[in-house]
Design a protein around this motif. Structure first.
Motif, short mmCIF file in Angstrom:
data_model
loop_
_atom_site.label_atom_id
_atom_site.label_comp_id
_atom_site.label_asym_id
_atom_site.label_seq_id
_atom_site.Cartn_x
_atom_site.Cartn_y
_atom_site.Cartn_z
N PHE A 367 0.86 -1.19 0.00
CA PHE A 367 0.00 0.00 0.00
C PHE A 367 0.89 1.23 0.00
N ILE A 368 0.59 2.19 -0.89
CA ILE A 368 1.31 3.47 -0.89
C ILE A 368 0.50 4.44 -0.03
N LEU A 369 1.13 4.97 1.01
CA LEU A 369 0.49 6.05 1.78
C LEU A 369 1.17 7.34 1.36
N SER A 370 0.37 8.33 1.01
CA SER A 370 0.96 9.59 0.55
C SER A 370 0.17 10.75 1.11
N LEU A 371 0.61 11.97 0.71
CA LEU A 371 -0.04 13.17 1.24
C LEU A 371 -1.51 13.26 0.87
N GLY A 372 -1.96 12.43 -0.06
CA GLY A 372 -3.39 12.46 -0.42
C GLY A 372 -4.25 11.60 0.49
N ASN A 373 -3.63 10.81 1.36
CA ASN A 373 -4.43 9.91 2.21
C ASN A 373 -4.89 10.61 3.49
N SER A 374 -6.12 10.33 3.88
CA SER A 374 -6.68 10.91 5.12
C SER A 374 -6.65 9.86 6.22
N PRO A 375 -6.81 10.27 7.48
CA PRO A 375 -6.94 9.30 8.57
C PRO A 375 -8.10 8.34 8.30
#
Ligand SMILES: Cc1ncc(COP(=O)(O)O)c(C=O)c1O
Length: 495
Positions: A367-375
């Motif tokens: 999974f890529i977590l990036s600045l576009g992901n929210s809590p």
């Protein structure tokens, strides 16, 4: 970005601003593209994408500069990007990192030149070898047998390759890998520079590294000479928008400039180019806070996933073999303890549980977590994996365990007998898959994603590799690069 003048400079977005102004200019357009600022765009497409995308889809108008001879807004935007990412010079790419990697090899290798390349290189590196006619000196990255996961390249492996082939003209590394595993760039750069050859780094998955100290050291800061980054993969640029950075004088920049013209469209999209300018501005101004938030979200999710029965979360200790640093914003979860392949888990997540991963493999999901992901995204991921962990709580079936044992990546990775370029141009024939075993492949056999070829053109097709590819297909994965993606037939070199 503590320094005020630097901050003020980086708060500008010259290309984005030039595009915004150009959109407002009242005129009759007699140039390409044919939709003429959206006037001829089909209504369903406009309904989907809105008006402004088409108004901004402009060609090289005088006020918008020219990617291949930049003197105005593009030159300024590239120079701001160089400062933000720690380069001496930056080029915007409109054909993804793929075109940057091809151009990088065209800039440093002539036909017949040797270059050290890790066997887990992306298929764009194979394309670059075909285009240049360079001779790859393959080095094997370390494969962690416990995780069956390809890691980075060990410094010793590069030292040995350089000692055996002192006439190499460059070294290329893939760092980080898809799973965020970084090689020891500084040590490998040292080895290259002792021999006065450049280190090229495919940092497609690491454009965010420059913006937070808890992320791995950016390749440029560690001493790499040329770095290619997929700004679109992890930062906020549009798909296909990437950057190529150079930091020293070991790269012939005018040859690189010519090479980039060879590998890119003559009509680069201004939507893509402006998105690079905006992504750089965003990171320069807010990168540290943005990345702190991503790291914190990733840490919370990681801890919660680690508590779920049947799942393992990848956390290689730093400086272990081939894994010098790990990007903690990447989450790689082994699902085989649930008796599921990564492909099956991916399908369940995507179709039933409202979560879509970046990369399924036979054993894992990344999974890529990036600045576009929210809590809230993080919470959905935890809940979806919790559901899988509860549904599939039995021990893995014997069949499943056997398939995994038979398809181990480590055993399947070979080194080709023929140069990729010679194999590409050789006379070939199509044969049933069973008859292809032991023959030299005339094509790339590449599970996608991640786009790392399991069989290269010119490499002997082994029963093991074929079995791995068939397992990947049966489990729901794709094999690309070959004429028959069902793998019923394969293309082999005549002879
Ligand atoms: C390691 C690596 N290098 C290069 C590329 C090519 O990047 P792009 O999609 O920006 O052309 C990819 C794409 O997945 C990749 O994973």
């Amino acid at each position: 970005m503590g320094n005020r003048p630097h901050f003020e400079e980086q708060s500008q977005a010259p290309l984005l601003e030039a595009l915004a102004q150009s959109i407002r200019r009242d005129h009759a357009p007699f140039y390409a593209p044919g939709h003429k600022r959206g006037q001829g765009t089909p209504a369903p497409l406009k309904a989907l994408l809105g008006e402004s995308v088409f108004r901004a889809d402009l060609p090289e108008l005088p006020e918008l500069d020219n990617l291949f001879a930049p003197e105005g807004a593009i030159a300024q935007a590239q120079s701001l990007a160089a400062a933000a990412f720690g380069a001496e010079q930056t080029w915007f790419l409109a054909n993804g990192s793929t075109c940057g990697i091809e151009a990088a090899l065209l800039a440093v290798c002539r036909p017949g030149d040797k270059i050290i390349v890790p066997r887990n290189a992306h298929q764009s590196v194979v394309s670059a070898l075909i285009l240049t006619g360079a001779v790859p000196v393959w080095v094997q990255p370390w494969v962690d047998p416990d995780w069956d996961l390809v890691q980075g390249v060990e410094v010793d492996a590069i030292a040995q390759a350089l000692a055996a082939h002192p006439d190499c003209c460059a070294v290329l590394l893939v760092s980080p890998t898809y799973q965020g595993i970084c090689s020891d760039i500084a040590a490998i750069a040292g080895l290259c520079h002792e021999r006065r050859i450049p280190l090229l780094v495919d940092e497609a998955h690491g454009p965010h590294f420059a913006f937070h100290p808890d992320l791995p050291t950016p390749a440029l800061a560690a001493g790499a000479d040329l770095v290619v980054q997929s700004t679109h993969k992890v930062l906020s640029a549009l798909t296909q928008a990437s950057m190529l950075h150079v930091r020293c004088d070991r790269i012939d920049r005018s040859r690189l400039q010519k090479a980039l013209q060879l590998t890119q469209s003559t009509s680069p999209s201004y939507l893509l180019l402006a998105s690079l300018d905006a992504a750089r501005q965003q990171m320069a101004l807010e990168g540290r806070e943005q990345m702190a938030a991503v790291l914190s979200l990733a840490q919370t999710v990681r801890e919660r996933l680690k508590a779920l029965p049947g799942l393992r979360v990848f956390e290689q200790p730093v400086a272990d073999r081939g894994c010098y640093q790990l990007d903690l914003t990447r989450l790689t979860v082994e699902v085989s303890g649930l008796g599921l392949s990564g492909f099956a888990a991916d399908a369940l997540l995507h179709e039933e549980l409202g979560v879509t991963a970046e990369l399924p493999t036979l054993r894992h999901l990344t999974f890529i977590l990036s600045l576009g992901n929210s809590p809230a995204d993080g919470e959905r991921l935890v809940q979806a994996l919790k559901e899988l962990s509860q549904r599939y709580d039995g021990p893995p079936s014997a069949d499943h365990t056997e398939v995994l044992a038979e398809s181990r990546v480590a055993a399947a990775i070979q080194v080709p007998d023929l140069l990729p370029r010679d194999a590409f141009f050789a006379a070939a024939e199509t044969v049933p898959a069973a008859e292809a075993i032991g023959r030299l492949s005339g094509e790339t056999l590449c599970p996608y994603p991640p786009g790392i070829p399991l069989v290269l053109p010119g490499e002997a097709i082994t029963a093991q590799a074929l079995q791995s590819l068939q397992c990947i297909r049966q489990a729901g994965g794709y094999v690309t690069g070959c004429a028959d993606s069902t793998l019923a037939t394969l293309t082999v070199i005549r002879g």
